[in-house]
Design an enzyme around this catalytic site. Structure first.
Site, short mmCIF file in Angstrom:
data_model
loop_
_atom_site.label_atom_id
_atom_site.label_comp_id
_atom_site.label_asym_id
_atom_site.label_seq_id
_atom_site.Cartn_x
_atom_site.Cartn_y
_atom_site.Cartn_z
CG ASP A 138 -2.04 1.28 1.45
OD1 ASP A 138 -2.32 1.67 0.14
OD2 ASP A 138 -3.01 1.12 2.25
CG ASN A 171 -7.19 -2.56 -5.25
OD1 ASN A 171 -6.06 -3.52 -5.27
ND2 ASN A 171 -7.70 -2.22 -5.21
#
Ligand code: FPP
Length: 228
Positions: A11, A59
């Protein structure tokens, strides 16, 4: 003790790029470069399994442009890295639902898995189109198809991580403290480590420090130590 399987939640690519006034795609490219170098370092440390969370089911709802830049990176990876992995004895494994990806990309992923299947030195696992809840539901449906009840060990084998050892250590970069639908069943007794760094800035030395922290953890798996 060394972990046998380390998994990364990569991330912070977007924030890494933003801090440099660059487009998000530049952050993903920097993350991609870091990922390939870090994987080599992890294997050089003697850890045989390394998983990277590269694309979650959630995502896939990102803007088309960002998804396009991620898909190009994945294609680049399959075009450039598979030959090197073959030479280095590294097997590619994919977890997730490849049918959620463009067909040509899914085909390259399958071909990468096939071409590296003889690798015995280490296994690089990419989570692509992966969501732990979806994976658990898919495993339940496979169990239903078997037409009988299954125990925990058999259920584990029905997950897309079925042939892999459980993750010992999960490292999330980028300052958030959550699992974000990653390995929810498999992480039951994994050690979790959260780094303040954005993924492109997470160095090999940061990983070495993470290993030292892991070695200090007391893994009891819910039991008592022998002397207690
Ligand atoms: C999360 O950061 C990261 C991703 C959604 C993508 C991770 C993918 C890569 C690093 C490329 C890997 C390449 C291959 C070949 C597998 P974010 O974009 O959510 O960051 P932010 O929270 O700072 O916006």
């Amino acid at each position: 003790m060394l972990p046998k399987h380390v998994a990364f939640i990569m991330d912070g690519n977007g924030r890494w790029a933003k801090a440099r006034l660059l487009p998000r795609s530049a952050g993903h490219r920097a993350g991609y470069k870091r990922m390939t170098a870090l994987a080599r370092h992890v294997f050089a440390c003697g850890i045989p399994y390394c998983t990277f969370y590269a694309l979650s089911t959630e995502n896939l709802k990102r803007p088309k442009e960002e998804l396009g830049s991620l898909f190009s990176l994945f294609s680049e990876f399959f075009a450039k890295e598979i030959g090197a992995m073959q030479k280095e004895g590294v097997r590619l494994s994919i977890i997730g639902d490849l049918s959620l990806l463009p067909e040509d990309l899914a085909a390259s992923a399958r071909s990468g898995v096939e071409r590296t299947k003889e690798g015995t030195r280490a296994t690089l696992v990419l989570a692509l189109g992966y969501g732990a809840r979806q994976d658990i539901v898919a495993a339940c449906n496979r169990a239903v198809d078997l037409g009988r009840k299954v125990d925990e060990a058999e259920f584990s084998r029905l997950l897309s991580t079925g042939g892999l050892p459980l993750p010992d250590l999960i490292i999330r970069t980028g300052r958030e403290i959550r699992l974000s639908n990653f390995l929810l069943f498999e992480a039951a007794y994994a050690e979790l480590l959260f780094s303040q760094k954005y993924f492109p800035d997470f160095t090999d030395e940061d990983f070495d420090r993470a290993l030292k922290e892991y070695a200090r953890r007391d893994r009891k798996f819910g039991t008592l130590r022998p002397q207690e």
